[in-house]
Design a protein around this motif. Structure first.
Motif, PDB file in Angstrom:
ATOM      1  N   SER A  96       0.823  -1.196   0.000  1.00 48.25           N
ATOM      2  CA  SER A  96       0.000   0.000   0.000  1.00 48.25           C
ATOM      3  C   SER A  96       0.861   1.250   0.000  1.00 48.25           C
ATOM      4  O   SER A  96       1.819   1.378   0.767  1.00 48.25           O
ATOM      5  CB  SER A  96      -0.902   0.012   1.241  1.00 48.25           C
ATOM      6  OG  SER A  96      -1.564   1.264   1.369  1.00 48.25           O
ATOM      7  N   THR A  97       0.528   2.191  -0.885  1.00 48.48           N
ATOM      8  CA  THR A  97       1.233   3.476  -0.894  1.00 48.48           C
ATOM      9  C   THR A  97       0.642   4.442   0.114  1.00 48.48           C
ATOM     10  O   THR A  97       1.118   5.567   0.245  1.00 48.48           O
ATOM     11  CB  THR A  97       1.170   4.103  -2.300  1.00 48.48           C
ATOM     12  OG1 THR A  97      -0.209   4.290  -2.672  1.00 48.48           O
ATOM     13  CG2 THR A  97       1.857   3.210  -3.325  1.00 48.48           C
ATOM     14  N   ASP A  98      -0.397   4.015   0.826  1.00 44.61           N
ATOM     15  CA  ASP A  98      -1.030   4.873   1.828  1.00 44.61           C
ATOM     16  C   ASP A  98      -0.423   4.692   3.213  1.00 44.61           C
ATOM     17  O   ASP A  98      -0.801   5.389   4.157  1.00 44.61           O
ATOM     18  CB  ASP A  98      -2.539   4.584   1.898  1.00 44.61           C
ATOM     19  CG  ASP A  98      -3.251   4.971   0.609  1.00 44.61           C
ATOM     20  OD1 ASP A  98      -2.796   5.930  -0.034  1.00 44.61           O
ATOM     21  OD2 ASP A  98      -4.231   4.296   0.256  1.00 44.61           O
ATOM     22  N   ARG A  99       0.480   3.751   3.362  1.00 49.19           N
ATOM     23  CA  ARG A  99       1.137   3.559   4.649  1.00 49.19           C
ATOM     24  C   ARG A  99       1.960   4.789   4.990  1.00 49.19           C
ATOM     25  O   ARG A  99       2.686   5.319   4.151  1.00 49.19           O
ATOM     26  CB  ARG A  99       2.015   2.316   4.601  1.00 49.19           C
ATOM     27  CG  ARG A  99       2.797   2.063   5.879  1.00 49.19           C
ATOM     28  CD  ARG A  99       3.672   0.839   5.729  1.00 49.19           C
ATOM     29  NE  ARG A  99       2.871  -0.370   5.560  1.00 49.19           N
ATOM     30  CZ  ARG A  99       3.341  -1.512   5.093  1.00 49.19           C
ATOM     31  NH1 ARG A  99       4.600  -1.598   4.704  1.00 49.19           N
ATOM     32  NH2 ARG A  99       2.552  -2.568   4.995  1.00 49.19           N
ATOM     33  N   THR A 100       1.850   5.250   6.233  1.00 49.01           N
ATOM     34  CA  THR A 100       2.557   6.449   6.684  1.00 49.01           C
ATOM     35  C   THR A 100       3.714   6.068   7.587  1.00 49.01           C
ATOM     36  O   THR A 100       3.520   5.374   8.590  1.00 49.01           O
ATOM     37  CB  THR A 100       1.609   7.398   7.449  1.00 49.01           C
ATOM     38  OG1 THR A 100       0.550   7.798   6.572  1.00 49.01           O
ATOM     39  CG2 THR A 100       2.351   8.625   7.948  1.00 49.01           C
ATOM     40  N   TYR A 101       4.919   6.514   7.232  1.00 54.54           N
ATOM     41  CA  TYR A 101       6.100   6.334   8.071  1.00 54.54           C
ATOM     42  C   TYR A 101       6.452   7.679   8.702  1.00 54.54           C
ATOM     43  O   TYR A 101       6.492   8.707   8.012  1.00 54.54           O
ATOM     44  CB  TYR A 101       7.300   5.848   7.257  1.00 54.54           C
ATOM     45  CG  TYR A 101       7.201   4.427   6.755  1.00 54.54           C
ATOM     46  CD1 TYR A 101       7.563   3.353   7.566  1.00 54.54           C
ATOM     47  CD2 TYR A 101       6.761   4.157   5.461  1.00 54.54           C
ATOM     48  CE1 TYR A 101       7.490   2.049   7.111  1.00 54.54           C
ATOM     49  CE2 TYR A 101       6.691   2.852   4.993  1.00 54.54           C
ATOM     50  CZ  TYR A 101       7.050   1.803   5.821  1.00 54.54           C
ATOM     51  OH  TYR A 101       6.988   0.512   5.360  1.00 54.54           O
ATOM     52  N   LEU A 102       6.735   7.666   9.998  1.00 53.96           N
ATOM     53  CA  LEU A 102       7.168   8.867  10.710  1.00 53.96           C
ATOM     54  C   LEU A 102       8.450   8.550  11.466  1.00 53.96           C
ATOM     55  O   LEU A 102       8.517   7.564  12.213  1.00 53.96           O
ATOM     56  CB  LEU A 102       6.093   9.337  11.689  1.00 53.96           C
ATOM     57  CG  LEU A 102       4.761   9.770  11.072  1.00 53.96           C
ATOM     58  CD1 LEU A 102       3.735  10.023  12.168  1.00 53.96           C
ATOM     59  CD2 LEU A 102       4.934  11.005  10.195  1.00 53.96           C
ATOM     60  N   PHE A 103       9.455   9.388  11.282  1.00 54.31           N
ATOM     61  CA  PHE A 103      10.760   9.205  11.922  1.00 54.31           C
ATOM     62  C   PHE A 103      10.982  10.370  12.885  1.00 54.31           C
ATOM     63  O   PHE A 103      11.212  11.500  12.461  1.00 54.31           O
ATOM     64  CB  PHE A 103      11.862   9.157  10.867  1.00 54.31           C
ATOM     65  CG  PHE A 103      13.241   8.884  11.409  1.00 54.31           C
ATOM     66  CD1 PHE A 103      13.703   7.584  11.562  1.00 54.31           C
ATOM     67  CD2 PHE A 103      14.088   9.930  11.754  1.00 54.31           C
ATOM     68  CE1 PHE A 103      14.975   7.331  12.057  1.00 54.31           C
ATOM     69  CE2 PHE A 103      15.366   9.687  12.246  1.00 54.31           C
ATOM     70  CZ  PHE A 103      15.807   8.383  12.402  1.00 54.31           C
ATOM     71  N   TYR A 104      10.895  10.077  14.189  1.00 55.98           N
ATOM     72  CA  TYR A 104      11.075  11.089  15.232  1.00 55.98           C
ATOM     73  C   TYR A 104      12.480  10.992  15.820  1.00 55.98           C
ATOM     74  O   TYR A 104      13.028   9.899  15.977  1.00 55.98           O
ATOM     75  CB  TYR A 104      10.067  10.880  16.364  1.00 55.98           C
ATOM     76  CG  TYR A 104       8.647  11.287  16.049  1.00 55.98           C
ATOM     77  CD1 TYR A 104       8.149  12.520  16.453  1.00 55.98           C
ATOM     78  CD2 TYR A 104       7.788  10.427  15.366  1.00 55.98           C
ATOM     79  CE1 TYR A 104       6.842  12.893  16.172  1.00 55.98           C
ATOM     80  CE2 TYR A 104       6.485  10.794  15.074  1.00 55.98           C
ATOM     81  CZ  TYR A 104       6.020  12.032  15.489  1.00 55.98           C
ATOM     82  OH  TYR A 104       4.731  12.400  15.198  1.00 55.98           O
ATOM     83  N   THR A 105      13.049  12.132  16.165  1.00 58.43           N
ATOM     84  CA  THR A 105      14.314  12.171  16.896  1.00 58.43           C
ATOM     85  C   THR A 105      14.194  13.214  17.990  1.00 58.43           C
ATOM     86  O   THR A 105      13.752  14.336  17.729  1.00 58.43           O
ATOM     87  CB  THR A 105      15.500  12.526  15.983  1.00 58.43           C
ATOM     88  OG1 THR A 105      15.450  11.746  14.800  1.00 58.43           O
ATOM     89  CG2 THR A 105      16.815  12.286  16.703  1.00 58.43           C
ATOM     90  N   VAL A 106      14.576  12.855  19.206  1.00 60.24           N
ATOM     91  CA  VAL A 106      14.481  13.758  20.349  1.00 60.24           C
ATOM     92  C   VAL A 106      15.880  14.051  20.871  1.00 60.24           C
ATOM     93  O   VAL A 106      16.644  13.138  21.171  1.00 60.24           O
ATOM     94  CB  VAL A 106      13.582  13.164  21.464  1.00 60.24           C
ATOM     95  CG1 VAL A 106      14.011  11.765  21.855  1.00 60.24           C
ATOM     96  CG2 VAL A 106      13.529  14.083  22.682  1.00 60.24           C
ATOM     97  N   SER A 107      16.225  15.331  20.969  1.00 56.61           N
ATOM     98  CA  SER A 107      17.535  15.733  21.474  1.00 56.61           C
ATOM     99  C   SER A 107      17.614  15.537  22.981  1.00 56.61           C
ATOM    100  O   SER A 107      16.599  15.509  23.682  1.00 56.61           O
ATOM    101  CB  SER A 107      17.802  17.202  21.149  1.00 56.61           C
ATOM    102  OG  SER A 107      17.867  17.419  19.765  1.00 56.61           O
ATOM    103  N   HIS A 108      18.837  15.428  23.476  1.00 60.07           N
ATOM    104  CA  HIS A 108      19.050  15.448  24.918  1.00 60.07           C
ATOM    105  C   HIS A 108      18.942  16.891  25.416  1.00 60.07           C
ATOM    106  O   HIS A 108      19.268  17.844  24.683  1.00 60.07           O
ATOM    107  CB  HIS A 108      20.426  14.897  25.286  1.00 60.07           C
ATOM    108  CG  HIS A 108      20.686  13.514  24.785  1.00 60.07           C
ATOM    109  ND1 HIS A 108      19.686  12.578  24.625  1.00 60.07           N
ATOM    110  CD2 HIS A 108      21.846  12.893  24.402  1.00 60.07           C
ATOM    111  CE1 HIS A 108      20.208  11.449  24.173  1.00 60.07           C
ATOM    112  NE2 HIS A 108      21.505  11.618  24.022  1.00 60.07           N
ATOM    113  N   MET A 109      18.513  17.041  26.643  1.00 54.79           N
ATOM    114  CA  MET A 109      18.384  18.384  27.206  1.00 54.79           C
ATOM    115  C   MET A 109      19.730  19.092  27.263  1.00 54.79           C
ATOM    116  O   MET A 109      20.732  18.530  27.721  1.00 54.79           O
ATOM    117  CB  MET A 109      17.771  18.318  28.615  1.00 54.79           C
ATOM    118  CG  MET A 109      16.323  17.903  28.633  1.00 54.79           C
ATOM    119  SD  MET A 109      15.630  17.888  30.307  1.00 54.79           S
ATOM    120  CE  MET A 109      16.546  16.524  31.032  1.00 54.79           C
ATOM    121  N   ASN A 110      19.752  20.303  26.744  1.00 56.86           N
ATOM    122  CA  ASN A 110      20.924  21.180  26.706  1.00 56.86           C
ATOM    123  C   ASN A 110      22.098  20.601  25.924  1.00 56.86           C
ATOM    124  O   ASN A 110      23.233  21.005  26.116  1.00 56.86           O
ATOM    125  CB  ASN A 110      21.362  21.595  28.117  1.00 56.86           C
ATOM    126  CG  ASN A 110      20.525  22.740  28.659  1.00 56.86           C
ATOM    127  OD1 ASN A 110      19.692  23.307  27.942  1.00 56.86           O
ATOM    128  ND2 ASN A 110      20.732  23.083  29.911  1.00 56.86           N
TER     129      ASN A 110
END
Length: 345
Positions: A96-110
């Motif tokens: 399916s071309t309707d599948r959604t991929y999301l790539f999150y990245t969270v930085s460390h504080m400061n």
């Protein structure tokens, strides 16, 4: 929750006979009343695609927890390559071309310079604050609980000390998210102090961390440099067409006195406390965890990977065969992204 959007860049990719657009959105968001910078990448970043609650569409969420330094921008090129590979695989397989991929990245504080308007004026975080490893682990748990979307499938990724953070938080989120895999890349999860790099750097880091005034004295001038000068300094070491622009930009942001102090503070804490491998705490879910080790890694010698293979399930430890660097995002993001595709199903 309040959000301050600071960047929204657009890149395009050719997919079959039509163009798919890879978007990257970067925000400063409050996590447990402390601001940090996060990014999300995907072909669709609409409010519906990013909603926290379960969506009607098929959605696969990947969370990247950085190493040290923990600037999320280091992983932008790697994330883009991984998303391209995943979507190209789906197309070749007739999926399916309707599948959604999301790539999150969270930085460390400061580990990213705190904008002046957020320094002590909105939330409990100040630019001068330093944070130990356990606090950064709690921060990742808070981020996941407060902000990470629920999805059809959720994959966690940790790089270097980010692998340790990932394994620490996994038992606390396993009942709330549909976790399908936890991928530890060049994982510093044990015996850091006796690794070649640990032996080489331990005394220097201990001195700079215990004498914080010295770290400030050596680096205060960095805050007075214009961005153009910081980029030039970074360019002296990060040269070549194979170094992604996002990596150079992230490296330039490290040239900041408070970011430097936090890198040192957490690095010293890692060397002091990430020693004997705590299998009960870090391997509660062996069926989900896969480890990827380098063969020329000064932080994680090959024998660490061989020992891990004896602890966990068969086939859940693999070794790089391309001599990728521990800091793979600098020049080896393409190779690592290709190797991870079979683990995201």
């Amino acid at each position: 929750n309040r959000r301050i959007k600071i960047k929204h860049s657009i890149q395009t990719m050719q997919r079959g006979s039509f163009i798919r657009t890879i978007l990257r959105r970067v925000d400063w968001i409050p996590v447990a009343d402390k601001w940090c910078r996060v990014s999300v990448m995907g072909a669709d970043l609409s409010p519906e695609a990013l909603q926290k609650e379960e969506s009607k569409r098929e959605r696969i969420v990947i969370l990247m927890i950085p190493g040290n330094p923990g600037n999320e921008a280091f992983y932008a090129d790697f994330g883009e390559r991984l998303l391209k590979n995943l979507m190209s695989r789906d197309e070749r397989a007739g999926g399916s071309t309707d599948r959604t991929y999301l790539f999150y990245t969270v930085s460390h504080m400061n580990h990213v310079p705190l904008p002046a308007e957020l320094d002590g004026h909105a939330g409990a975080l100040k630019a001068k604050d330093r944070f130990l490893l356990d606090v950064q682990v709690q921060h990742k748990l808070d981020y996941i609980r407060e902000h990470l979307p629920h999805a059809t499938k959720v994959y966690l990724m940790g790089h270097s000390i980010g692998s340790y953070m990932m394994l620490r938080v996994l038992p606390y989120i396993i009942d709330d998210f549909n976790i399908k895999g936890a991928l530890a890349l060049f994982p510093t999860v044990e015996r850091m102090a006796v690794s070649p790099n640990g032996v080489r750097l331990r005394r220097v880091l201990a001195a700079l961390d215990s004498q914080d005034w010295l770290a400030k004295a050596l680096t205060f001038w960095l805050n007075f440099l214009p961005v153009s000068m910081k980029r030039w300094l970074v360019g002296l070491n990060l040269r070549g067409d194979d170094v992604p622009p996002c990596v150079a930009e992230a490296a330039a942001e490290l040239l900041n006195v408070n970011v430097f102090r936090n890198i040192v503070h957490m690095s010293h804490d890692e060397l002091e406390n990430v020693n004997e491998f705590d299998e009960d705490a870090l391997l509660q879910h062996k069926d989900l965890v896969h480890f990827f080790y380098g063969t020329t890694d000064g932080w994680v010698p090959v024998e660490y990977g061989m020992d891990m293979a004896d602890r966990t399930l068969s086939g859940h430890v693999s070794f790089d065969d391309k001599e990728c660097e521990h800091a793979f995002v600098i020049k080896d993001g393409r190779i690592v992204a290709e190797k991870l595709v079979p683990l995201i199903v």
